[in-house]
Enzyme design. Structure first.
Site, PDB file in Angstrom:
ATOM      1  N   ARG A 102       0.837  -1.214   0.000  1.00 61.50           N
ATOM      2  CA  ARG A 102       0.000   0.000   0.000  1.00 61.50           C
ATOM      3  C   ARG A 102       0.862   1.251   0.000  1.00 61.50           C
ATOM      4  NH1 ARG A 102      -5.455  -0.494   0.490  1.00 61.50           N
ATOM      5  NH2 ARG A 102      -6.143  -2.512   1.208  1.00 61.50           N
TER       6      ARG A 102
ATOM      7  N   HIS B 138     -19.960   9.910  -2.678  1.00 55.68           N
ATOM      8  CA  HIS B 138     -20.507   8.608  -2.272  1.00 55.68           C
ATOM      9  C   HIS B 138     -22.005   8.553  -2.611  1.00 55.68           C
ATOM     10  CE1 HIS B 138     -20.884   4.927  -0.019  1.00 55.68           C
ATOM     11  NE2 HIS B 138     -21.999   5.419   0.499  1.00 55.68           N
TER      12      HIS B 138
HETATM   13  C1  GRF Z   1     -20.030   6.746  -8.121  1.00 52.47           C
HETATM   14  O1  GRF Z   1     -21.347   6.324  -7.946  1.00 52.47           O
HETATM   15  C2  GRF Z   1     -19.459   7.222  -6.822  1.00 52.47           C
HETATM   16  O2  GRF Z   1     -20.403   7.600  -5.896  1.00 52.47           O
HETATM   17  C3  GRF Z   1     -18.732   6.008  -6.287  1.00 52.47           C
HETATM   18  O3  GRF Z   1     -18.271   5.343  -7.418  1.00 52.47           O
HETATM   19  C4  GRF Z   1     -19.105   5.617  -8.528  1.00 52.47           C
HETATM   20  C5  GRF Z   1     -18.222   5.985  -9.671  1.00 52.47           C
HETATM   21  O4  GRF Z   1     -18.920   6.154 -10.874  1.00 52.47           O
HETATM   22  N1  GRF Z   1     -17.709   6.433  -5.353  1.00 52.47           N
HETATM   23  P1  GRF Z   1     -18.208   6.857 -12.116  1.00 52.47           P
HETATM   24  O5  GRF Z   1     -16.954   6.057 -12.431  1.00 52.47           O
HETATM   25  O6  GRF Z   1     -17.909   8.258 -11.750  1.00 52.47           O
HETATM   26  O7  GRF Z   1     -19.209   6.751 -13.226  1.00 52.47           O
END
Ligand code: GRF
Length: 218
Positions: A78, A122
């Site tokens: 990591r 999120h």
């Molecule tokens: C989104 O729904 C975000 O909330 C989550 O991952 C997803 C990514 O979607 N963290 P994208 O790649 O931006 O279409």
């Protein structure tokens, strides 16, 4: 009360330099790329880094003439992986890191270098439904209202201080895909608005040390 970002307000001529970390499709990245090209944008996308080779997000960056880099985590500790990310971000003078569907957890090793400068979007109203599958969890629990959250990243999973949220009603005939789609529409709007607010100096630390976005309508 003071701006979270010491150099805010940023200007159109010297915008906030944002590095975006991705792993997948990058629809949120697209929203940020589009917003950064709007007149009056106070932030620019300096670099896009994917830990997954072939992620569509890399193509989106390329089309927008933004440097797109693959930085795989495979075979690295990591710490070594994060050191590679940090080196690339430093090379592009990145001031703020935006996680847009980035599927790795960042440790304190990374976060201390960008303390309170890493933001995530999120697909749920945190602290409800952290982790994967925010829309699925909302349906499973029978929530009537869900939404999305933009928050600062700490070393937990979806636990950092909440900056902005938008509500999305759950409809009677929703399935996961339909709900996810409406949540994402709000994510796209909210994420870009939050970076603009950060650059403008409207994300502030109050006297109690609490971080919040000032005067932001959801
Ligand atoms: C989104 O729904 C975000 O909330 C989550 O991952 C997803 C990514 O979607 N963290 P994208 O790649 O931006 O279409």
């Amino acid at each position: 009360m003071k701006p979270l970002l010491p150099r805010a307000p940023c200007s159109v001529d010297k915008p906030l330099r944002v590095g975006v970390l991705v792993s997948g499709s990058g629809s949120n990245l697209q929203a940020l790329l589009d917003a950064a090209h709007q007149p009056g944008a106070l932030f620019s996308i300096a670099v896009v880094i994917s830990n997954v080779e072939g992620a569509f997000a890399l193509e989106r960056a390329g089309r927008a003439n933004v440097p797109a880099i693959v930085c795989s985590h495979k075979g690295l500790t990591r710490e070594a992986f994060e050191d590679r990310l940090l080196a690339e971000l430093a090379a592009y003078d990145v001031e703020v890191v935006a996680l847009a569907g980035f599927m790795r957890v960042l440790t304190a090793h990374f976060l201390q270098r960008y303390e309170r400068r890493v933001v995530n979007v999120h697909p749920a109203l945190l602290p409800s439904f952290p982790g994967m599958h925010g829309a699925r969890q909302a349906l499973q629990h029978g929530a009537r209202i869900t939404g999305c959250t933009v928050h600062l990243v700490d070393s937990g999973v979806d636990t950092g201080p909440i900056l902005m949220q938008a509500a999305v009603p759950v409809l009677d005939d929703d399935d996961e895909a339909a709900l996810q789609k409406r949540i994402q529409e709000q994510e796209h709007r909210l994420f870009a608005a939050m970076l603009q607010a950060l650059a403008r100096g409207d994300v502030v630390v109050d006297d109690a040390g609490r971080v919040r976005a000032r005067g932001f309508p959801t």
